[in-house]
Enzyme design. Structure first.
Site, mmCIF file in Angstrom:
data_model
loop_
_atom_site.group_PDB
_atom_site.id
_atom_site.type_symbol
_atom_site.label_atom_id
_atom_site.label_comp_id
_atom_site.label_asym_id
_atom_site.label_seq_id
_atom_site.Cartn_x
_atom_site.Cartn_y
_atom_site.Cartn_z
ATOM 1 N N SER A 110 -21.158 -62.495 -15.328
ATOM 2 C CA SER A 110 -20.254 -61.436 -15.783
ATOM 3 C C SER A 110 -19.115 -61.251 -14.780
ATOM 4 O O SER A 110 -19.318 -61.426 -13.580
ATOM 5 C CB SER A 110 -21.070 -60.146 -15.894
ATOM 6 O OG SER A 110 -20.581 -59.307 -16.896
ATOM 7 N N PRO A 111 -17.915 -60.885 -15.260
ATOM 8 C CA PRO A 111 -16.821 -60.648 -14.306
ATOM 9 C C PRO A 111 -17.159 -59.506 -13.349
ATOM 10 O O PRO A 111 -17.641 -58.457 -13.785
ATOM 11 C CB PRO A 111 -15.633 -60.268 -15.210
ATOM 12 C CG PRO A 111 -16.189 -60.029 -16.563
ATOM 13 C CD PRO A 111 -17.505 -60.694 -16.656
ATOM 14 N N CYS B 56 -15.348 -57.522 -10.092
ATOM 15 C CA CYS B 56 -14.266 -57.287 -9.131
ATOM 16 C C CYS B 56 -14.805 -57.294 -7.707
ATOM 17 O O CYS B 56 -15.838 -56.674 -7.432
ATOM 18 C CB CYS B 56 -13.638 -55.924 -9.384
ATOM 19 S SG CYS B 56 -12.607 -55.878 -10.845
ATOM 20 N N ALA C 84 -11.921 -59.190 -13.347
ATOM 21 C CA ALA C 84 -10.767 -58.575 -14.008
ATOM 22 C C ALA C 84 -9.512 -58.883 -13.198
ATOM 23 O O ALA C 84 -9.369 -58.434 -12.064
ATOM 24 C CB ALA C 84 -10.978 -57.066 -14.091
ATOM 25 N N GLN D 71 -11.214 -63.332 -16.746
ATOM 26 C CA GLN D 71 -11.018 -62.077 -17.492
ATOM 27 C C GLN D 71 -9.622 -61.526 -17.214
ATOM 28 O O GLN D 71 -9.262 -61.307 -16.058
ATOM 29 C CB GLN D 71 -12.060 -61.033 -17.096
ATOM 30 C CG GLN D 71 -12.031 -59.808 -18.002
ATOM 31 C CD GLN D 71 -12.985 -58.713 -17.571
ATOM 32 O OE1 GLN D 71 -13.026 -58.338 -16.403
ATOM 33 N NE2 GLN D 71 -13.756 -58.194 -18.515
ATOM 34 N N TYR E 95 -10.046 -48.962 -19.229
ATOM 35 C CA TYR E 95 -8.781 -49.586 -18.839
ATOM 36 C C TYR E 95 -7.813 -49.571 -20.034
ATOM 37 O O TYR E 95 -8.139 -49.045 -21.098
ATOM 38 C CB TYR E 95 -9.027 -50.982 -18.254
ATOM 39 C CG TYR E 95 -9.929 -50.905 -17.038
ATOM 40 C CD1 TYR E 95 -9.527 -50.175 -15.916
ATOM 41 C CD2 TYR E 95 -11.200 -51.468 -17.023
ATOM 42 C CE1 TYR E 95 -10.357 -50.034 -14.809
ATOM 43 C CE2 TYR E 95 -12.042 -51.339 -15.921
ATOM 44 C CZ TYR E 95 -11.609 -50.623 -14.814
ATOM 45 O OH TYR E 95 -12.432 -50.464 -13.724
ATOM 46 N N ARG F 290 -14.077 -58.162 -24.262
ATOM 47 C CA ARG F 290 -15.108 -57.217 -23.806
ATOM 48 C C ARG F 290 -14.775 -55.830 -24.322
ATOM 49 O O ARG F 290 -13.683 -55.324 -24.100
ATOM 50 C CB ARG F 290 -15.225 -57.205 -22.282
ATOM 51 C CG ARG F 290 -16.140 -56.103 -21.793
ATOM 52 C CD ARG F 290 -16.588 -56.255 -20.358
ATOM 53 N NE ARG F 290 -17.751 -57.129 -20.262
ATOM 54 C CZ ARG F 290 -18.560 -57.182 -19.203
ATOM 55 N NH1 ARG F 290 -18.327 -56.431 -18.153
ATOM 56 N NH2 ARG F 290 -19.603 -58.001 -19.186
ATOM 57 N N ARG G 51 -25.078 -57.885 -11.543
ATOM 58 C CA ARG G 51 -25.704 -57.549 -10.256
ATOM 59 C C ARG G 51 -26.923 -58.393 -9.944
ATOM 60 O O ARG G 51 -27.211 -58.680 -8.778
ATOM 61 C CB ARG G 51 -26.049 -56.051 -10.231
ATOM 62 C CG ARG G 51 -24.810 -55.188 -10.149
ATOM 63 C CD ARG G 51 -25.095 -53.768 -10.547
ATOM 64 N NE ARG G 51 -25.489 -53.683 -11.951
ATOM 65 C CZ ARG G 51 -25.770 -52.552 -12.580
ATOM 66 N NH1 ARG G 51 -25.702 -51.411 -11.924
ATOM 67 N NH2 ARG G 51 -26.107 -52.544 -13.852
HETATM 68 C C1 LIG Z 1 -19.337 -55.480 -8.267
HETATM 69 C C2 LIG Z 1 -19.070 -55.301 -9.727
HETATM 70 C C3 LIG Z 1 -17.792 -55.541 -10.223
HETATM 71 C C4 LIG Z 1 -17.535 -55.463 -11.593
HETATM 72 N N1 LIG Z 1 -16.303 -55.822 -12.076
HETATM 73 C C5 LIG Z 1 -16.114 -55.956 -13.396
HETATM 74 C C6 LIG Z 1 -14.954 -56.579 -13.916
HETATM 75 O O1 LIG Z 1 -14.119 -57.107 -13.170
HETATM 76 N N2 LIG Z 1 -14.797 -56.618 -15.257
HETATM 77 C C7 LIG Z 1 -15.746 -56.123 -16.113
HETATM 78 O O2 LIG Z 1 -15.557 -56.184 -17.321
HETATM 79 N N3 LIG Z 1 -16.896 -55.591 -15.644
HETATM 80 C C8 LIG Z 1 -17.113 -55.524 -14.327
HETATM 81 N N4 LIG Z 1 -18.308 -55.081 -13.851
HETATM 82 C C9 LIG Z 1 -19.397 -54.856 -14.805
HETATM 83 C C10 LIG Z 1 -20.252 -56.131 -14.935
HETATM 84 O O3 LIG Z 1 -19.505 -57.203 -15.453
HETATM 85 C C11 LIG Z 1 -21.495 -55.900 -15.811
HETATM 86 O O4 LIG Z 1 -21.071 -55.596 -17.112
HETATM 87 C C12 LIG Z 1 -22.363 -54.765 -15.288
HETATM 88 O O5 LIG Z 1 -22.571 -54.919 -13.892
HETATM 89 C C13 LIG Z 1 -23.692 -54.692 -16.008
HETATM 90 O O6 LIG Z 1 -24.414 -55.890 -15.877
HETATM 91 P P1 LIG Z 1 -25.582 -56.067 -14.748
HETATM 92 O O7 LIG Z 1 -26.590 -54.977 -14.993
HETATM 93 O O8 LIG Z 1 -26.132 -57.445 -14.995
HETATM 94 O O9 LIG Z 1 -24.950 -55.917 -13.410
HETATM 95 C C14 LIG Z 1 -18.568 -55.093 -12.476
HETATM 96 C C15 LIG Z 1 -19.831 -54.808 -11.969
HETATM 97 C C16 LIG Z 1 -20.100 -54.932 -10.616
HETATM 98 C C17 LIG Z 1 -21.488 -54.690 -10.115
#
Ligand SMILES: Cc1cc2nc3c(=O)[nH]c(=O)nc-3n(C[C@H](O)[C@H](O)[C@H](O)COP(=O)(O)O)c2cc1C
Length: 377
Positions: free
Chosen positions: A24-25, A27, A59, A101, A188, A230, A330
């Site tokens: 997953s993306p 940041c 992102a 993304q 956003y 997304r 994560r």
């Molecule tokens: C460090 C971090 C940065 C994230 N940055 C983005 C992002 O750039 N774009 C986005 O759509 N979601 C972002 N998310 C959300 C994740 O892509 C994901 O949807 C969310 O962490 C839930 O999935 P998980 O439980 O597997 O972590 C971010 C999450 C984390 C932990």
């Protein structure tokens, strides 16, 4: 027993994923003037080495004013392309599909990095040299008290943002990415057009600009490459964007040529992933039902994401037809080799054959030794 679906390759237009696991993306808030650096290469490179089917670059802002923080990656200038190209090349070299993304933070721009408060910029951020900048949104409504009030977009802004997406797509092609995702979630810019909480008015009017962006991007993105969007499938706030709205939006996106709807949630009035106040309880796989309903009712492929922790949980979601792809965030920070470990757990890779040869050769021999020593059964 049939081979696990999680490790069945998937063809999306002209692009083949070796399995259904997508990073997953995420940041990193670690770029300089939008430029990626060694941190990004190593951070994303680990996931490609770790066996994922596709690896998303975070992102990435299509306009400078569309960054969330000063540390966001950008694609608003040709100078951003070589660094991104280095990352895309490395990911592809490891057998994963490089994905990017595209984002515009809208009224959530000009924020502090998470570890400096995850809110509006403070005097402490100013001392670090992080100055606020002016933001845009569909209406001049801030996220909450204490946040920057955005300027309501005029026709000129609409055209400028559409042009920025068009140029970003051209640069994404030049950098060698094979999957693009439009970030229309988490509060956003595109999400603020959709949600009645940030853009009052009829649903058709609220969807118009995000659909125009999707159409513009689809037109500029090569036919053989897949496009994801997304969504925050629900705002998770009383009176907000609903799952029913997402199903309708997904149907419209499908008509434009969007291939996969990535089903996240939340973020319209503050944090998404780090949120603490939600109506829908955060339990493992809590967003899978969103992916399931969008897939069934809009007839479009979906990616499930959010607290998907184990390979068994991922496999069950695919087997039950609840999603086509599984994104991990994560869990991959915790274990960048999550896909390789999942392959072993599901019996797909008993002998480290899927590992990079530099590691696999040693690990097979070590496993033999550990068995001989009785450490492994
Ligand atoms: C460090 C971090 C940065 C994230 N940055 C983005 C992002 O750039 N774009 C986005 O759509 N979601 C972002 N998310 C959300 C994740 O892509 C994901 O949807 C969310 O962490 C839930 O999935 P998980 O439980 O597997 O972590 C971010 C999450 C984390 C932990």
């Amino acid at each position: 027993m049939s081979p696990p679906l999680l490790f069945a390759p998937l063809e999306l237009r002209g692009v083949r994923l070796r399995n259904r696991i997508v990073i997953s993306p995420m940041c990193q808030y670690s770029a300089q003037d939008g430029l990626v650096g060694d941190w990004h290469l190593v951070h994303l490179g680990k996931f490609a080495q770790g066996g994922a089917g596709a690896v998303f670059v975070e992102a990435t802002a299509v306009e400078k004013r569309g960054r969330i923080t000063h540390g966001d990656t950008g694609i608003w200038d040709d100078a951003h392309v070589p660094g991104l190209r280095r990352i895309a090349d490395f990911i592809r070299g490891q057998g994963a599909v490089p994905a990017l993304q595209l984002a515009h933070a809208g009224r959530k721009a000009s924020m502090a990095r998470p570890w400096y408060g995850n809110g509006p910029l403070t005097p402490a951020d100013l001392e670090r040299g992080d100055r606020p900048w002016s933001t845009i949104a569909p209406t001049a409504t801030p996220i909450d008290a204490g946040w920057i009030t955005p300027r309501a977009m005029k026709e000129g802004d609409v055209q400028a943002v559409l042009g920025a997406y068009r140029n970003a797509v051209r640069r994404a092609v030049a950098a060698g990415f094979d999957i693009l995702e439009l970030h229309a979630a988490h509060g956003y810019l595109l999400h603020t057009f959709l949600s009645p909480l940030s853009n009052p008015g009829p649903l058709q009017d609220r969807m118009r600009f995000p659909l125009a962006v999707a159409a513009e991007v689809r037109k500029a993105w090569p036919e053989r490459k897949p496009l994801f969007v997304r969504c925050s499938a629900i705002d998770d706030v009383e009176g907000g964007w609903s799952l029913e709205d997402t199903v309708g939006f997904a149907g419209e996106l499908k008509k434009i040529g969007v291939d996969v709807i990535d089903c996240s949630s939340g973020g319209i009035q503050g944090s998404a992933t780090a949120a603490t106040k939600m109506l829908v309880p955060r339990v493992p796989g809590f967003q899978i039902p969103f992916a399931e309903r969008v897939r069934r009712e809009a007839g479009v492929m979906t990616m499930a994401v959010g607290l998907i922790l184990t390979p068994q949980q991922a496999e069950e979601a695919l087997q039950a037809g609840r999603a086509d792809l599984i994104a991990v965030g994560r869990e991959a920070l915790h274990d960048p080799n999550w896909p390789l470990h999942a392959a072993a757990a599901l019996g797909v890779d008993p002998d480290f054959a899927q590992w990079p040869v530099q590691y696999g050769w040693w690990l097979t021999r070590r496993e033999g030794l550990l068995r001989k020593l009785g450490v492994r059964k």
